[in-house]
Design an enzyme around this catalytic site. Sequence first.
Site, PDB file in Angstrom:
ATOM      1  N   HIS A 157     -67.910  38.523 -10.233  1.00 22.40           N
ATOM      2  CA  HIS A 157     -66.734  37.667 -10.039  1.00 22.40           C
ATOM      3  C   HIS A 157     -65.702  37.855 -11.175  1.00 22.40           C
ATOM      4  CE1 HIS A 157     -64.332  34.195  -8.916  1.00 22.40           C
ATOM      5  NE2 HIS A 157     -64.437  33.747 -10.157  1.00 22.40           N
ATOM      6  N   GLU A 173     -57.010  19.335  -7.927  1.00 27.06           N
ATOM      7  CA  GLU A 173     -56.251  20.514  -7.490  1.00 27.06           C
ATOM      8  C   GLU A 173     -55.205  20.192  -6.432  1.00 27.06           C
ATOM      9  OE1 GLU A 173     -58.517  24.157  -7.404  1.00 27.06           O
ATOM     10  OE2 GLU A 173     -57.061  25.086  -6.071  1.00 27.06           O
ATOM     11  N   LYS A 212     -58.452  24.679 -20.112  1.00 26.57           N
ATOM     12  CA  LYS A 212     -59.020  24.211 -18.842  1.00 26.57           C
ATOM     13  C   LYS A 212     -59.006  22.685 -18.794  1.00 26.57           C
ATOM     14  CE  LYS A 212     -61.811  24.362 -15.056  1.00 26.57           C
ATOM     15  NZ  LYS A 212     -62.789  25.064 -14.298  1.00 26.57           N
ATOM     16  N   LYS A 253     -66.068  20.788 -10.609  1.00 26.81           N
ATOM     17  CA  LYS A 253     -66.250  21.407  -9.288  1.00 26.81           C
ATOM     18  C   LYS A 253     -67.702  21.844  -9.183  1.00 26.81           C
ATOM     19  CE  LYS A 253     -61.754  23.333  -8.046  1.00 26.81           C
ATOM     20  NZ  LYS A 253     -61.026  24.582  -7.740  1.00 26.81           N
ATOM     21  N   HIS A 260     -60.981  37.567  -4.485  1.00 27.88           N
ATOM     22  CA  HIS A 260     -61.840  37.165  -3.365  1.00 27.88           C
ATOM     23  C   HIS A 260     -61.888  38.251  -2.290  1.00 27.88           C
ATOM     24  CE1 HIS A 260     -61.552  32.672  -4.600  1.00 27.88           C
ATOM     25  NE2 HIS A 260     -62.472  33.333  -5.273  1.00 27.88           N
ATOM     26  N   ARG A 303     -53.612  22.698 -11.121  1.00 24.56           N
ATOM     27  CA  ARG A 303     -54.941  23.293 -11.271  1.00 24.56           C
ATOM     28  C   ARG A 303     -55.031  24.637 -10.550  1.00 24.56           C
ATOM     29  NH1 ARG A 303     -60.880  20.244 -11.360  1.00 24.56           N
ATOM     30  NH2 ARG A 303     -62.060  22.145 -11.714  1.00 24.56           N
ATOM     31  N   HIS A 359     -57.144  35.380  -8.304  1.00 24.89           N
ATOM     32  CA  HIS A 359     -58.268  35.088  -7.408  1.00 24.89           C
ATOM     33  C   HIS A 359     -58.043  35.501  -5.958  1.00 24.89           C
ATOM     34  CE1 HIS A 359     -59.942  33.108 -10.828  1.00 24.89           C
ATOM     35  NE2 HIS A 359     -61.008  32.710 -10.161  1.00 24.89           N
ATOM     36  N   GLU A 369     -62.285  35.740 -17.502  1.00 28.36           N
ATOM     37  CA  GLU A 369     -61.744  34.374 -17.377  1.00 28.36           C
ATOM     38  C   GLU A 369     -61.033  33.951 -18.668  1.00 28.36           C
ATOM     39  OE1 GLU A 369     -61.829  32.718 -14.560  1.00 28.36           O
ATOM     40  OE2 GLU A 369     -63.523  33.510 -13.411  1.00 28.36           O
ATOM     41  N   ARG A 387     -76.827   9.186  -4.238  1.00 27.56           N
ATOM     42  CA  ARG A 387     -75.357   9.018  -4.214  1.00 27.56           C
ATOM     43  C   ARG A 387     -74.722   9.238  -5.578  1.00 27.56           C
ATOM     44  NH1 ARG A 387     -77.027   4.995  -0.742  1.00 27.56           N
ATOM     45  NH2 ARG A 387     -76.671   5.586   1.422  1.00 27.56           N
ATOM     46  N   ASN A 397     -56.271  29.825 -10.436  1.00 19.70           N
ATOM     47  CA  ASN A 397     -56.596  30.840  -9.422  1.00 19.70           C
ATOM     48  C   ASN A 397     -55.841  32.139  -9.652  1.00 19.70           C
ATOM     49  OD1 ASN A 397     -58.308  29.065  -8.105  1.00 19.70           O
ATOM     50  ND2 ASN A 397     -56.626  28.182  -6.930  1.00 19.70           N
TER      51      ASN A 397
HETATM   52  N1  LIG Z   1     -67.307  25.240 -10.765  1.00 16.43           N
HETATM   53  C1  LIG Z   1     -66.288  25.984 -11.118  1.00 16.43           C
HETATM   54  O1  LIG Z   1     -65.202  25.487 -11.460  1.00 16.43           O
HETATM   55  C2  LIG Z   1     -66.466  27.460 -11.173  1.00 16.43           C
HETATM   56  C3  LIG Z   1     -65.511  28.262 -11.813  1.00 16.43           C
HETATM   57  C4  LIG Z   1     -65.726  29.643 -11.887  1.00 16.43           C
HETATM   58  C5  LIG Z   1     -66.882  30.186 -11.342  1.00 16.43           C
HETATM   59  N2  LIG Z   1     -67.788  29.389 -10.729  1.00 16.43           N
HETATM   60  C6  LIG Z   1     -69.029  29.939 -10.168  1.00 16.43           C
HETATM   61  O2  LIG Z   1     -69.811  30.428 -11.247  1.00 16.43           O
HETATM   62  C7  LIG Z   1     -70.698  31.432 -10.744  1.00 16.43           C
HETATM   63  C8  LIG Z   1     -70.695  32.609 -11.692  1.00 16.43           C
HETATM   64  O3  LIG Z   1     -71.133  32.168 -12.953  1.00 16.43           O
HETATM   65  P1  LIG Z   1     -71.877  33.153 -13.962  1.00 16.43           P
HETATM   66  O4  LIG Z   1     -71.084  34.394 -14.122  1.00 16.43           O
HETATM   67  O5  LIG Z   1     -72.251  32.354 -15.146  1.00 16.43           O
HETATM   68  O6  LIG Z   1     -73.141  33.578 -13.084  1.00 16.43           O
HETATM   69  P2  LIG Z   1     -74.707  33.346 -13.266  1.00 16.43           P
HETATM   70  O7  LIG Z   1     -75.028  31.925 -13.427  1.00 16.43           O
HETATM   71  O8  LIG Z   1     -75.344  34.075 -12.156  1.00 16.43           O
HETATM   72  O9  LIG Z   1     -75.007  34.093 -14.633  1.00 16.43           O
HETATM   73  C9  LIG Z   1     -74.854  35.484 -14.698  1.00 16.43           C
HETATM   74  C10 LIG Z   1     -76.163  36.147 -15.162  1.00 16.43           C
HETATM   75  O10 LIG Z   1     -76.314  35.894 -16.551  1.00 16.43           O
HETATM   76  C11 LIG Z   1     -77.601  35.367 -16.826  1.00 16.43           C
HETATM   77  N3  LIG Z   1     -77.424  34.525 -18.011  1.00 16.43           N
HETATM   78  C12 LIG Z   1     -76.690  33.403 -18.123  1.00 16.43           C
HETATM   79  N4  LIG Z   1     -76.694  32.985 -19.400  1.00 16.43           N
HETATM   80  C13 LIG Z   1     -77.447  33.872 -20.108  1.00 16.43           C
HETATM   81  C14 LIG Z   1     -77.809  34.001 -21.473  1.00 16.43           C
HETATM   82  N5  LIG Z   1     -77.333  33.156 -22.412  1.00 16.43           N
HETATM   83  N6  LIG Z   1     -78.624  35.025 -21.819  1.00 16.43           N
HETATM   84  C15 LIG Z   1     -79.071  35.904 -20.897  1.00 16.43           C
HETATM   85  N7  LIG Z   1     -78.736  35.868 -19.598  1.00 16.43           N
HETATM   86  C16 LIG Z   1     -77.932  34.850 -19.219  1.00 16.43           C
HETATM   87  C17 LIG Z   1     -78.022  34.670 -15.562  1.00 16.43           C
HETATM   88  O11 LIG Z   1     -79.422  34.602 -15.466  1.00 16.43           O
HETATM   89  C18 LIG Z   1     -77.418  35.581 -14.498  1.00 16.43           C
HETATM   90  O12 LIG Z   1     -78.291  36.648 -14.239  1.00 16.43           O
HETATM   91  C19 LIG Z   1     -70.211  31.785  -9.356  1.00 16.43           C
HETATM   92  O13 LIG Z   1     -71.074  31.224  -8.409  1.00 16.43           O
HETATM   93  C20 LIG Z   1     -68.834  31.112  -9.270  1.00 16.43           C
HETATM   94  O14 LIG Z   1     -68.501  30.721  -7.959  1.00 16.43           O
HETATM   95  C21 LIG Z   1     -67.604  28.046 -10.648  1.00 16.43           C
END
Ligand SMILES: NC(=O)c1ccc[n+]([C@@H]2O[C@H](COP(=O)([O-])OP(=O)(O)OC[C@H]3O[C@@H](n4cnc5c(N)ncnc54)[C@H](O)[C@@H]3O)[C@@H](O)[C@H]2O)c1
Length: 369
Positions: free
Chosen positions: A267, A238, A228, A144, A253, A242, A249, A186, A122, A246
């Site tokens: 993304h 949100e 942020k 999130k 999407h 917040r 977005h 971003e 939990r 988006n």
């Molecule tokens: N929680 C939230 O508020 C929020 C906000 C925006 C996006 N997201 C989510 O985040 C995800 C995308 O995140 P992302 O772009 O970091 O994707 P990811 O975690 O897949 O990382 C992208 C790639 O970079 C590699 N990588 C990461 N750090 C590295 C480093 N220092 N050196 C070498 N390789 C590295 C990873 O192995 C991966 O292949 C999506 O699932 C999206 O929905 C969440």
Amino acid sequence: MTTTVHVDLGARAYDVRIGAGLIARAGAEIAPLLRRPRVVVVSDATVAAAHLVPLQAGLAAEGIASEALLLPPGEATKCWRELEHVTEWLLSQKVERSDVVVALGGGVIGDLVGFAAAILRRGVRFVQIPTSLLAQVDSSVGGKTGINSPAGKNLVGAFHQPALVLADTGALQTLAPRDFLAGYGEVVKYGLLGDAEFFGWLEAHAGALRGRDPAALDHAVTRSVEMKAGIVMRDETEQGERALLNLGHTFCHALEAATGYSQRLLHGEGVAIGCALAFELSARLGLCAQEDPSRLRAHLREMGMKADLAEIDGALPDAAQLFELMGQDKKVVDGAIRFVLARRIGEAFVGASAPRERVLEVLRDSARG
Ligand SMILES: NC(=O)c1ccc[n+]([C@@H]2O[C@H](COP(=O)([O-])OP(=O)(O)OC[C@H]3O[C@@H](n4cnc5c(N)ncnc54)[C@H](O)[C@@H]3O)[C@@H](O)[C@H]2O)c1
């Protein structure tokens, strides 16, 4: 130099520490949170290859024992199966309510491990060590967490704030160029939605940012996190402001769905194109000056990023089909698509609707490039 941004959420408050070298110093940073000198770390195989050994050495230097679980890299890891895998592994490691789970990786690892921490016993505390630019400026801050469902992205999850975020900007040097630029989408978004001066700074430092100059990266990450954190503090769950995050977005999407959430469009790349489309739509609706979308496109191109639909590899659905996909977005209220639009660079607002014909026109023109 390390900068601290405090996210003041009362009982759920935490610090985001930003600077180069934080992974190697993680032991000293995390030690005050621990009731016993032991943590569990979850990462992906790519990130771990570059950053797990320094992290575990940094923990050991403070007498903190650690065990690590490595998952496959990529969006597909944010799924039910890996959630079960991580959660059962944490249980097998006898993680207790007072322990701390460490998420070392990009947004995929942060979202998945944060969600596992939210439901384990939990709720146990977790530390985010974001290693991608996207994770440092966005996903690691704000609580999130979640996974994707076959029904859609991020449809299953929980709000669960981390206990600490360590954004080691030195880790950004090992990111693949495409992942780096996707995260930059971003960063630009923050300038566009609420800080014209920051957008001007990004324009002026495009060369340094492209070359991953450490001082430029520190500033870009810090300003993004400040923005942020400010928005999250005013609207944690949100209910209103917040949703500004988006920006771009709704378009993004639809493009992600149209490209099958594949490597055709990351993304952050979709966010950048989506922001350009949102500004173009704003200009055509007479909400902002026509120079604003042009200025944005010029900056994205200078950074080596895509700014139009025509630049996405392969065929895309036509404008009407893309519009349909936009209608399936979470931002649909009572059947109307609610866009985040802009009055100028640095001033976005939530809740605007736009005539279908105008949106189709923007999509068609962007597909022509
Ligand atoms: N929680 C939230 O508020 C929020 C906000 C925006 C996006 N997201 C989510 O985040 C995800 C995308 O995140 P992302 O772009 O970091 O994707 P990811 O975690 O897949 O990382 C992208 C790639 O970079 C590699 N990588 C990461 N750090 C590295 C480093 N220092 N050196 C070498 N390789 C590295 C990873 O192995 C991966 O292949 C999506 O699932 C999206 O929905 C969440």
